[in-house]
Design an enzyme around this catalytic site. Sequence first.
Site, PDB file in Angstrom:
ATOM      1  N   SER A  32       0.863  -1.181   0.000  1.00  0.00           N
ATOM      2  CA  SER A  32       0.000   0.000   0.000  1.00  0.00           C
ATOM      3  C   SER A  32       0.897   1.228   0.000  1.00  0.00           C
ATOM      4  O   SER A  32       2.050   1.163   0.454  1.00  0.00           O
ATOM      5  CB  SER A  32      -0.884   0.014   1.246  1.00  0.00           C
TER       6      SER A  32
ATOM      7  N   TYR B 114      -2.832  -1.014  10.006  1.00  0.00           N
ATOM      8  CA  TYR B 114      -2.723  -1.218   8.558  1.00  0.00           C
ATOM      9  C   TYR B 114      -1.375  -0.718   8.045  1.00  0.00           C
ATOM     10  O   TYR B 114      -0.705  -1.384   7.257  1.00  0.00           O
ATOM     11  CB  TYR B 114      -3.867  -0.484   7.864  1.00  0.00           C
TER      12      TYR B 114
END
Length: 260
Positions: free
Chosen positions: A148, A161
Amino acid sequence: MLNTADVLNLTGKVAVVTGGASGIGLATAELLAGFGAHAVLLDINDELGERAVAGIRGQGGEASYYRCDVSSAEDCKRVAAEIDSACGRIDILFNNAGVIRRRTVVELEERDWDLVLDVSLKGVYLLSKYVIPIMERSGGGSIINSGSGWGLKGGDRAAAYCAAKAGVVNLTKAMAIDHGAQNIRVNCVSPGDTDTPLLRDEAKQLRRDEAAFLVDSAKGRPLERLGTPRDIANAVLFLASDLSSWVTGSVLVVDGGGIA
């Protein structure tokens, strides 16, 4: 002259995609099947998984579905063995499954930290652990891990995350070093905000209007739009195919210029 039809041809290859029932996973499974691979979708949503397989087959592609919780060593070991038995090989692995909890470390419950790390990071380790020996036996392969933009820079209210995706980035590099001698390439694709069920769920978690949240997520990017699942799938196809035959240990950012 280079024949791109040949270097993109995945006929005869078996491609395993985690989180394959929706979003980026589904778009990638559809694309890889369209270029000739047998797409093996792993997910925990049986209804969506079976529907996805039916859709791929309806377009003339080869696909199958297996239920797999990637945070479970037992599930990953079982599924790898079942795919090996059914298909005889695994050539491509897209470790795509992930979850997000939009909370700071103060707000975050331990169970949510564990969930995000278990699915998004531990799942990469577990499935790779059982797939790599199968790849090696077949002469090598390509593993693509889903990172990401927030694995490369921080993000607000997404502590677990960000930690998980940063782990994926460096795990990718370590795996590339360890398994290059086995002709196994390991790379990471790092999407920016992409219009998926995961992103829309973030709006709910943050108690934001969904439409406004999606508009805000696209702001500030040079290309001035959200990503689509197909945008990310195209990058995975590149890393899975012979077009990237000398690419390993890399992180390919696909985010419309968001962290440029």
